[in-house]
Each structure stands twice: as structure tokens, then as C-alpha cells.
Design an enzyme around this catalytic site. Structure first.
Site, PDB file in Angstrom:
ATOM      1  N   CYS B 114      43.458 -22.456 -22.498  1.00  0.00           N
ATOM      2  CA  CYS B 114      43.776 -21.054 -22.736  1.00  0.00           C
ATOM      3  C   CYS B 114      42.770 -20.596 -23.785  1.00  0.00           C
ATOM      4  O   CYS B 114      42.908 -20.942 -24.962  1.00  0.00           O
ATOM      5  CB  CYS B 114      45.206 -20.894 -23.243  1.00  0.00           C
ATOM      6  SG  CYS B 114      45.561 -19.211 -23.812  1.00  0.00           S
ATOM      7  N   CYS B 117      44.456 -17.894 -26.474  1.00  0.00           N
ATOM      8  CA  CYS B 117      45.430 -18.379 -27.470  1.00  0.00           C
ATOM      9  C   CYS B 117      45.684 -19.848 -27.156  1.00  0.00           C
ATOM     10  O   CYS B 117      44.752 -20.638 -27.311  1.00  0.00           O
ATOM     11  CB  CYS B 117      46.682 -17.521 -27.541  1.00  0.00           C
ATOM     12  SG  CYS B 117      47.513 -17.131 -26.004  1.00  0.00           S
ATOM     13  N   SER B 118      46.874 -20.214 -26.737  1.00  0.00           N
ATOM     14  CA  SER B 118      47.125 -21.634 -26.477  1.00  0.00           C
ATOM     15  C   SER B 118      48.218 -21.813 -25.442  1.00  0.00           C
ATOM     16  O   SER B 118      49.047 -22.717 -25.554  1.00  0.00           O
ATOM     17  CB  SER B 118      47.536 -22.338 -27.777  1.00  0.00           C
ATOM     18  OG  SER B 118      46.533 -22.174 -28.736  1.00  0.00           O
ATOM     19  N   CYS B 119      48.221 -20.972 -24.405  1.00  0.00           N
ATOM     20  CA  CYS B 119      49.268 -21.037 -23.390  1.00  0.00           C
ATOM     21  C   CYS B 119      49.274 -22.406 -22.717  1.00  0.00           C
ATOM     22  O   CYS B 119      48.214 -22.978 -22.450  1.00  0.00           O
ATOM     23  CB  CYS B 119      49.067 -19.935 -22.363  1.00  0.00           C
ATOM     24  SG  CYS B 119      49.186 -18.294 -23.104  1.00  0.00           S
TER      25      CYS B 119
END
Lengths: 223, 215
Positions: B114, B117-119
Site C-alpha cells: 500500500c 498508507c499501509s492497507c
């Protein structure tokens, strides 16, 4: 916004560092910040992400993932008026750092809240809205608009102006660009779009690879 | 305005000094939310129990092993990941109601990131490791996946294998279905489950090129 969070393709960020047997949380405060994400709040996920994107770039790069979350919560709970910024600062001074995280902290118990949270973890409802009519279908070529909105977007910079091919049509999802800016909920189809490496990174790109990016319909135009 | 309260993009000062200790800030916020009745102590305990004990890559490993032994299940999983995972195993909830499973083959290797962000697919993989959330991984893997897999993860992907990087930029979450390791014919589903790693389901490890003796 063209912010520091939009990292795809940037150079100079250093090596990927992996930690053997990494714990789920490194500090108790990190686990508590994670838990506070389940508090009753008036913000949605798009506002939350945008609050992180609004961080000062140097602070963003110099702080950990859960500090980003903490920053977003501090911003959103105070901006929404849920809590008062002066009182939050007073509490930081009054409570300070403690040897045990929970020292001197208030407690409250409510089994109904716990049950509701457990139910949310069993909820299978898709966020997909199938009522939309997609403008593109699998196999169509599309070009990502050269657009640089000042607010929240989920269109990464590195695909803008690039041509790709629709690999999958995903139905409608809430457009992230709208809700953080008071535009309410707008639902648009989302597409899984394939971009060949050379299209994104030029003739010197690594061979035989492709990047697939999920893009809302208004990010795209026909070639 | 002090140096630690640089206004953000909207001209808003951050409500608290950013050099304040994060533990003190988290304590202040937790106490405030509890007193405002927006959070409860037993809710915090429940979140910890869910994410430290129940939700993690052991869940995804069960899904992968089932797909390795059951062709019909594999087909369902690739066709409708969320349904196949929720109906067969009950794994669903936050960051996992719309999961797409992408399959590694002899010719294709998938890797998930991602960049914005950090999905990450929480119900099957748990919470992401720090490297997955870090600027180095998020910046490099889309631009030079072959080099990043080699240098950061010790994974050599043959030049004739196409690498497909999946950037989780919207609401679908991705899990990789790795290939089954060599030498595992006849192994039970539960023994196979133990071979499946978190990294193989992100796509930074390849199981199909390994013999079971190496795992």
C-alpha cells in the site's frame, strides 16, 4: 494532495529493514492507540487518512506508524469538537509518562460496547455498492488524469498521465476525495488497472513486471 | 508559534506539542475518551485479545492450505475471496470484507503493497509488520520489485516470471495464494497449514520454489 505519504517510486528512503520475530506492538502505548481506533468517533476512514497526510513531512518521516495514528486522532477528536484541545494538553501535563501505562488512568466497563465490537468483527457486509453503472469494462484502455487536488485523493502520483488496462471492475465504493472536504458521500465504480513497468518508469524499468492500482472512475479518462 | 507546532496543510496547528512523549499523549487521550464515554476499559482488553490472540497470519495459512488440497475451494477463493474466507472459516470484519486473493503460478509472482498508507487484509494476516508500513518498502516495491525482493528479502524471481505488484489504493484488500512447496504430496491440510508463512501471503517469500525440507 501531493504529500509525503504518496511514496510510490520515490528514491532515497533507505533499505527495507526487517525485524526477526517482531512483536505485534513494540510499546503499550502503540497497542492503546490501535485500540482507540475502535472508540466512538465522528470521523471516517478517509478523514483519518487525510489527517495523517496533513502531517508536516519531516514529522511524518521521523515518526512511527502508530504515532501517525495518534496524531490523526488528536487532530480529528479536537477538530470535530469531541474533545477540547486545551484540556487534552492539560491532561498530557497532568498525567505525564508513567512506569505502567494504566497508572492513574480512569476505568469504565460496559459489556454492551464489547459485544458491539465483537459483532463488528463478525460483520461480513461488503462496502461495495453494486448499483453503479461502470463506464469502463475489463480490457479497456484508460489514462489516469493529470490532476493534483489539494485535498485527499487515493490516486497515487506515479500513475498519473499513464495509460493502463482495466483488469477488473469492482463495483461502487465511496469516493475518498469527497467526505474529508464536506462533500458528503459520492459512490463511484473502482477499477483494478494494470500498468506495464515501462509505462510508469520509462525505458530503463525492470523488465517483465507490472503494477496494478485500484482507481476510482473519476481518476480515469479514455485514451 | 513554536517549531513543534508547524501548521498543517489546512492551516491548523497540531493540538498538542509533537515533541511530547507519545506514551503521555496516549495516556491523556485514553483517559479523556473513557471519561467522555467514547471508549471502555473492557473494550480495550477485547481489542487486544482479538488482535494479539485470534487474528493473525495463522488464519490466512488455514485458507491457503485448504486451497492447496481442495480444487473446488481454490476456485471459489479466487473467484470470491471474501465469501470463500468468511463462509468457510468465519474470518471477516474490519479491513477484510472485500478481499481479493491473487494466485501465484509458474509464470506469475504477486506481491502486495500500500504505497499511500499501509492497507492490509487484517482478518487473514493480522496487523502488518513494520517494514510493510515503512517508506523504504512502500517507495521501492512498485518501481523495482525484482531488485527489492532480491536485496531486502533474499528472493530471486526468474526473469521469465512476471512480477505483478498490487498497490492497495482503494477498499479491496489483497492476499497472495502462494504455490505449494515441492515434496508436500500427501501431506495433511493441517501439516500444510504449518508451512504457510505471513511473508508468502504478502508475496515477499516464494514457497513454490522451495522443497519442504528447506522450510
Amino acid at each position: 494532495m501531493d504529500g509525503i505519504h504518496d511514496l510510490g517510486g520515490m528514491d532515497g528512503m533507505g533499505p527495507v529493514e526487517r525485524e526477526e520475530d517482531e512483536p505485534i506492538f513494540h510499546e503499550v502505548w502503540e497497542e492503546r492507540v490501535f485500540a482507540m481506533q475502535f472508540a466512538d468517533s465522528e470521523y471516517n476512514v478517509d478523514e483519518f487518512r487525510h489527517a495523517i497526510e496533513r502531517m508536516d513531512p519531516a514529522y511524518y518521516l521521523g515518526s512511527s506508524y502508530y504515532e501517525h495514528w495518534l496524531v490523526a486522532m488528536e487532530k480529528l477528536f479536537t477538530e470535530k469538537g469531541t474533545i477540547d484541545a486545551d484540556e487534552l494538553r492539560e491532561r498530557i501535563d497532568a498525567l505525564g509518562t508513567a512506569r505502567e501505562f494504566d497508572d492513574d488512568l480512569p476505568e469504565r466497563f460496559d459489556s454492551n460496547v464489547v459485544e458491539a465490537m465483537r459483532a463488528s468483527h463478525e460483520n461480513r457486509s461488503s462496502r461495495r455498492d453494486e448499483s453503479v453503472t461502470p463506464a469502463f469494462e475489463a480490457g479497456d484502455n484508460v489514462v489516469v488524469k493529470n490532476s493534483h487536488p489539494g485535498g485527499h485523493t487515493r490516486c497515487p502520483r506515479y500513475v498519473r498521465r499513464a495509460q493502463g488496462t482495466v483488469a477488473r471492475v469492482d463495483g461502487g465504493f465511496s469516493l475518498p476525495n469527497a467526505s474529508p472536504h464536506g462533500e458528503g458521500k459520492i459512490v463511484e465504480p473502482v477499477y483494478h488497472v494494470r500498468f506495464d513497468a515501462a509505462e510508469l518508469w520509462g525505458a530503463d524499468a525492470e523488465g517483465n513486471n507490472a503494477v496494478y492500482v485500484d482507481l476510482w472512475e473519476s481518476y480515469l479518462v479514455p485514451p | 508559534m513554536s517549531q513543534d507546532q508547524t501548521p498543517d496543510e489546512n492551516g491548523n496547528e497540531h493540538p498538542v506539542p509533537r515533541d511530547a512523549d507519545p506514551q503521555a499523549r496516549a495516556r491523556a487521550l485514553q483517559s479523556y475518551l473513557i471519561e467522555e464515554e467514547l471508549l471502555t476499559t473492557d473494550q480495550i482488553d477485547e481489542v487486544m485479545s482479538l488482535y494479539e490472540d485470534e487474528i493473525g497470519p495463522q488464519n490466512g495459512a488455514e485458507v491457503v492450505a485448504r486451497a492447496w488440497v481442495d480444487a473446488e475451494y481454490r476456485e471459489w477463493l479466487l473467484e470470491d475471496g471474501s465469501a470463500a474466507i468468511a463462509e468457510a472459516f468465519g474470518y471477516t470484519g474490519p479491513e477484510g470484507t472485500d478481499i481479493v486473493v491473487v494466485e501465484n503460478t509458474d509464470d506469475v509472482h504477486n506481491v502486495v503493497v500500500c504505497t499511500l498508507c499501509s492497507c492490509y487484509p487484517w482478518p487473514v494476516l493480522g496487523l502488518p509488520p513494520t517494514w510493510y508500513k515503512s517508506p523504504p518498502y512502500r517507495s521501492k516495491i512498485v518501481k523495482s520489485p525484482r531488485q527489492t525482493l532480491r536485496e531486502a528479502f533474499g528472493v530471486d524471481v526468474d526473469a521469465d516470471v512476471e512480477i505483478r505488484v498490487r498497490d492497495t489504493s482503494a477498499e479491496v484488500r489483497y492476499m497472495v495464494l502462494p504455490r505449494r512447496p515441492v515434496g508436500t504430496d500427501g501431506m495433511s491440510e493441517s501439516d500444510l497449514t504449518a508451512l504457510v508463512t505471513r511473508d508468502s501471503m504478502i508475496g515477499v517469500e516464494r514457497l513454490g520454489t522451495k522443497h519442504v525440507e528447506e522450510l
